[in-house]
Write a protein that holds these residues in place. Sequence first.
Motif, PDB file in Angstrom:
ATOM      1  N   PHE A 196      -5.726  60.635  14.821  1.00 29.72           N
ATOM      2  CA  PHE A 196      -4.564  61.197  14.127  1.00 29.72           C
ATOM      3  C   PHE A 196      -3.617  61.876  15.103  1.00 29.72           C
ATOM      4  O   PHE A 196      -2.389  61.836  14.933  1.00 29.72           O
ATOM      5  CB  PHE A 196      -5.057  62.200  13.079  1.00 29.72           C
ATOM      6  CG  PHE A 196      -3.964  62.804  12.242  1.00 29.72           C
ATOM      7  CD1 PHE A 196      -3.176  62.019  11.422  1.00 29.72           C
ATOM      8  CD2 PHE A 196      -3.725  64.173  12.275  1.00 29.72           C
ATOM      9  CE1 PHE A 196      -2.166  62.570  10.649  1.00 29.72           C
ATOM     10  CE2 PHE A 196      -2.719  64.735  11.502  1.00 29.72           C
ATOM     11  CZ  PHE A 196      -1.940  63.928  10.683  1.00 29.72           C
ATOM     12  N   CYS A 197      -4.171  62.492  16.150  1.00 30.61           N
ATOM     13  CA  CYS A 197      -3.359  63.247  17.117  1.00 30.61           C
ATOM     14  C   CYS A 197      -2.881  62.387  18.279  1.00 30.61           C
ATOM     15  O   CYS A 197      -2.557  62.912  19.345  1.00 30.61           O
ATOM     16  CB  CYS A 197      -4.130  64.463  17.616  1.00 30.61           C
ATOM     17  SG  CYS A 197      -4.318  65.753  16.368  1.00 30.61           S
ATOM     18  N   GLN A 198      -2.835  61.063  18.095  1.00 31.96           N
ATOM     19  CA  GLN A 198      -2.157  60.229  19.080  1.00 31.96           C
ATOM     20  C   GLN A 198      -0.694  60.634  19.169  1.00 31.96           C
ATOM     21  O   GLN A 198      -0.073  60.517  20.216  1.00 31.96           O
ATOM     22  CB  GLN A 198      -2.272  58.754  18.689  1.00 31.96           C
ATOM     23  CG  GLN A 198      -3.687  58.185  18.752  1.00 31.96           C
ATOM     24  CD  GLN A 198      -4.233  58.104  20.157  1.00 31.96           C
ATOM     25  OE1 GLN A 198      -3.758  57.307  20.957  1.00 31.96           O
ATOM     26  NE2 GLN A 198      -5.205  58.922  20.467  1.00 31.96           N
ATOM     27  N   GLN A 199      -0.154  61.115  18.066  1.00 32.52           N
ATOM     28  CA  GLN A 199       1.166  61.727  18.035  1.00 32.52           C
ATOM     29  C   GLN A 199       0.971  63.231  17.878  1.00 32.52           C
ATOM     30  O   GLN A 199       0.057  63.665  17.177  1.00 32.52           O
ATOM     31  CB  GLN A 199       1.994  61.191  16.861  1.00 32.52           C
ATOM     32  CG  GLN A 199       2.185  59.689  16.871  1.00 32.52           C
ATOM     33  CD  GLN A 199       3.082  59.238  17.994  1.00 32.52           C
ATOM     34  OE1 GLN A 199       3.992  59.957  18.392  1.00 32.52           O
ATOM     35  NE2 GLN A 199       2.838  58.045  18.526  1.00 32.52           N
TER      36      GLN A 199
ATOM     37  N   LEU B 144     -10.355  71.786  21.848  1.00 32.31           N
ATOM     38  CA  LEU B 144      -9.494  72.291  22.924  1.00 32.31           C
ATOM     39  C   LEU B 144     -10.337  72.745  24.105  1.00 32.31           C
ATOM     40  O   LEU B 144     -10.012  72.468  25.270  1.00 32.31           O
ATOM     41  CB  LEU B 144      -8.625  73.448  22.418  1.00 32.31           C
ATOM     42  CG  LEU B 144      -7.470  73.092  21.485  1.00 32.31           C
ATOM     43  CD1 LEU B 144      -6.886  74.366  20.880  1.00 32.31           C
ATOM     44  CD2 LEU B 144      -6.377  72.328  22.226  1.00 32.31           C
ATOM     45  N   HIS B 145     -11.430  73.455  23.827  1.00 28.74           N
ATOM     46  CA  HIS B 145     -12.312  73.929  24.889  1.00 28.74           C
ATOM     47  C   HIS B 145     -12.927  72.758  25.664  1.00 28.74           C
ATOM     48  O   HIS B 145     -13.144  72.844  26.876  1.00 28.74           O
ATOM     49  CB  HIS B 145     -13.425  74.804  24.312  1.00 28.74           C
ATOM     50  CG  HIS B 145     -12.927  76.133  23.794  1.00 28.74           C
ATOM     51  ND1 HIS B 145     -11.852  76.793  24.354  1.00 28.74           N
ATOM     52  CD2 HIS B 145     -13.361  76.918  22.758  1.00 28.74           C
ATOM     53  CE1 HIS B 145     -11.636  77.920  23.707  1.00 28.74           C
ATOM     54  NE2 HIS B 145     -12.535  78.024  22.720  1.00 28.74           N
ATOM     55  N   LYS B 146     -13.213  71.660  24.961  1.00 26.68           N
ATOM     56  CA  LYS B 146     -13.800  70.493  25.614  1.00 26.68           C
ATOM     57  C   LYS B 146     -12.760  69.690  26.405  1.00 26.68           C
ATOM     58  O   LYS B 146     -13.117  68.836  27.209  1.00 26.68           O
ATOM     59  CB  LYS B 146     -14.435  69.574  24.570  1.00 26.68           C
ATOM     60  CG  LYS B 146     -15.652  70.178  23.877  1.00 26.68           C
ATOM     61  CD  LYS B 146     -16.152  69.228  22.792  1.00 26.68           C
ATOM     62  CE  LYS B 146     -17.306  69.834  22.011  1.00 26.68           C
ATOM     63  NZ  LYS B 146     -17.746  68.947  20.901  1.00 26.68           N
ATOM     64  N   GLY B 147     -11.488  69.936  26.144  1.00 25.72           N
ATOM     65  CA  GLY B 147     -10.438  69.214  26.852  1.00 25.72           C
ATOM     66  C   GLY B 147     -10.085  67.874  26.257  1.00 25.72           C
ATOM     67  O   GLY B 147      -9.302  67.119  26.836  1.00 25.72           O
ATOM     68  N   VAL B 148     -10.650  67.542  25.097  1.00 20.00           N
ATOM     69  CA  VAL B 148     -10.324  66.255  24.467  1.00 20.00           C
ATOM     70  C   VAL B 148      -9.072  66.371  23.608  1.00 20.00           C
ATOM     71  O   VAL B 148      -8.468  65.367  23.237  1.00 20.00           O
ATOM     72  CB  VAL B 148     -11.501  65.738  23.617  1.00 20.00           C
ATOM     73  CG1 VAL B 148     -12.690  65.452  24.510  1.00 20.00           C
ATOM     74  CG2 VAL B 148     -11.880  66.731  22.514  1.00 20.00           C
TER      75      VAL B 148
ATOM     76  N   ALA C 113      -6.071  63.901  24.298  1.00 17.35           N
ATOM     77  CA  ALA C 113      -5.983  63.842  25.745  1.00 17.35           C
ATOM     78  C   ALA C 113      -5.952  62.404  26.259  1.00 17.35           C
ATOM     79  O   ALA C 113      -5.598  62.165  27.398  1.00 17.35           O
ATOM     80  CB  ALA C 113      -7.151  64.603  26.368  1.00 17.35           C
ATOM     81  N   LYS C 114      -6.332  61.437  25.443  1.00 17.39           N
ATOM     82  CA  LYS C 114      -6.339  60.040  25.873  1.00 17.39           C
ATOM     83  C   LYS C 114      -6.105  59.134  24.670  1.00 17.39           C
ATOM     84  O   LYS C 114      -6.258  59.556  23.517  1.00 17.39           O
ATOM     85  CB  LYS C 114      -7.653  59.683  26.550  1.00 17.39           C
ATOM     86  CG  LYS C 114      -8.871  59.790  25.629  1.00 17.39           C
ATOM     87  CD  LYS C 114     -10.142  59.417  26.371  1.00 17.39           C
ATOM     88  CE  LYS C 114     -11.364  59.503  25.450  1.00 17.39           C
ATOM     89  NZ  LYS C 114     -12.591  59.098  26.146  1.00 17.39           N
ATOM     90  N   ILE C 115      -5.771  57.902  24.954  1.00 18.61           N
ATOM     91  CA  ILE C 115      -5.592  56.908  23.891  1.00 18.61           C
ATOM     92  C   ILE C 115      -6.953  56.589  23.283  1.00 18.61           C
ATOM     93  O   ILE C 115      -7.919  56.317  23.974  1.00 18.61           O
ATOM     94  CB  ILE C 115      -4.948  55.625  24.444  1.00 18.61           C
ATOM     95  CG1 ILE C 115      -3.562  55.937  25.007  1.00 18.61           C
ATOM     96  CG2 ILE C 115      -4.877  54.556  23.379  1.00 18.61           C
ATOM     97  CD1 ILE C 115      -2.573  56.415  23.971  1.00 18.61           C
TER      98      ILE C 115
END
Length: 500
Positions: free
Chosen positions: A443-446, A473-477, A496-498
Motif C-alpha cells: 500500500f505504501c508504494q506511494q 520504521l525501526h526495522k527500516g522497511v 523502503a523498496k519495491i
Amino acid sequence: MQTEELVALVEEIRQQRSERQNIELKEAGKGFPHRIYDILSSFSNQDMGGVIIFGVGDKPTYNVVGVYDLEDAQKKIMEACNQMEPKVRPLLTVGSIDGKVLLAAEIPGVEYALRPVFYTGAGRLSGSFIRIGDANERMTEYEIYSFEAFRRNMHEELRPVERSVMKLLNQQRMDAYVERVRQERPNLFRNVETTQLLEIMGVCENGAYTLAGALVFSQYPQAYYPQLCITAVSLPGVQMGELGGEEERFIDNQRIVGAIPDMIDDAVDFVRRNSRVRTIITEDGRRRDRYEYPLKAVREAIINALIHRDYSRYTEGVPVRIEMYRDRLEIRSSGVPYGGISTKSLGRVRPETRNAALANMLEILQITENRYSGIPTIQRELAEAHMPPAEFAVNHEDFIVRFRNNIYNQPLAVKEAVGAAYGGSRRKKSPEKIKAEEQLLAFCQQPRSSQEIADLYGTSRENIMARFVTPMLHKGVLLRTMPDKPRSPRQRYVSAKIVP
C-alpha cells in the motif's frame, strides 16, 4: 487581510521556511522588485488568487528586511497592476515585525472566462503566466488557447474534415442513428431530409462530415487523423521504463483504431486481457472471477477520455493512452478539465461539455448516457469492489484518471489480517500479521498519511502506529518522507523498496 493575519502568516512562513502555491515573497529592502508582472499574472489565473508579501526575503534565510519606502511601493504596485489585461485590483495590507514595515498585496483570481490575465507590455502569448508550486511559468500556446476556446464557445469537434475520410462509412450505424433521431424527435424530423437532419445534429456541415461525424461513423477515421486513436500498454513494473524479469519493456502493446464505439470495446478488451483475475467462491458455493479492475468502471473512464478530450489542432497528434502498471491503471487524455472545473469537483457538480455534439451522437446510439453519471458510476463500481476511489489529476496538458488495483490495495484482506494480528501473540509474529505487514508495504508504494493507513485498516491511527507503522520504521522497511520532522502533519510513510 487584517494586519494581525499578515504578521501571523509571515511568522508561519518563516517557521516552515517555504513559499506556497498562493504566497510569493519579495525582499524590497533596497527598492521595488525589478518585475512582478509574472506573479500578478500567475495569481490572477488561478482560482485561489494569491498574496505577494513585500519586505521578506525568500529562501534560504526568509529574513524580515522591511519595505524600502511604503508609499512608493504602494504606488508601483498599482502601476504594475494597471499594466495587466484585464487590470488587476489588489487589496493592500500594511504590518510590521520588529519595527520593520511589511506590505501585502492580495491578488484575486479572476473569472475563468476572462483569463488569461497577461502583461500588456509583453502581449498575450509572452505575458501570460501560470503558477506551478512556488514558481511562475510562462503559459504554453495551448494553455492560452484553452481559455480562448471556452470564452468563444469553440467546438473543435464540429470542424469539417476531408470527404474521403468517409469512404469507409459504417452505413448500418448511420441508419440506426438517423432512425433513432427521428423516433426521439418525430415532430421535428418526420419530414426533414436525411442530409439536413445530419447537418442539424452536427454530423455534417455544408455537405462535408464534421470531425465528430467521422469519429463516430467512419470505419477508419485514422486514415486522415492517425493519432486520434488509443495506445495501450501493459507494463511489468510500477513506472515507465522498468524492465521485467526477462528484460521485457512491455507485457502487451496495442494501437487501438477505428470509430469511437469500436475503440471503446477494443480498449476494454485490452484491459480485460491484461488484468490479473482472482477467483471468489460466493456464499452459495458458486465460483466467480473478479478482474483486477471493475470493467464497467474501466469502460466509463475510457468513454470519458474519448468524449471529453481536446480535439483541437494543438492536441490532434496525441492519442488517448492506457497504461497498465503492476499497481495501477492510468488513462490519459489531452486537455485540461473544460471550463476550469477542479479535479475535486468532478462527479459532484455539472460541468460544461467540451464536445457536446459528439456526446449527443453517442448518447443517441445508446453507447453513453450523457447524464453526467460517468464519474459517480466509476466511484460506485470501485467501492463495490472494495478498491480505493479513482484519482483525477492534471499534468501539464494531460488529464489523468488513475485506478489503484486490488493486488496492491486489498482493504478487506488487510482488515481481516489486522483483526487476527490484534488477537495474536505479541512475542511471536503470527502469519496473519506477517501478511498484514506485507500488504502495508504494498500500500505504501506511494507515500501515505497515517490517516490513510488507518482508514484502510479500519482502525484508529493510534493502533495502527503502535502495532505496525512504528515497529516497521525501526526495522527500516518503512520510511518517513520528512525524517527530520517526525510529528509534522504533512508526514507521509513510504516503503523502503519495491514490493514484488
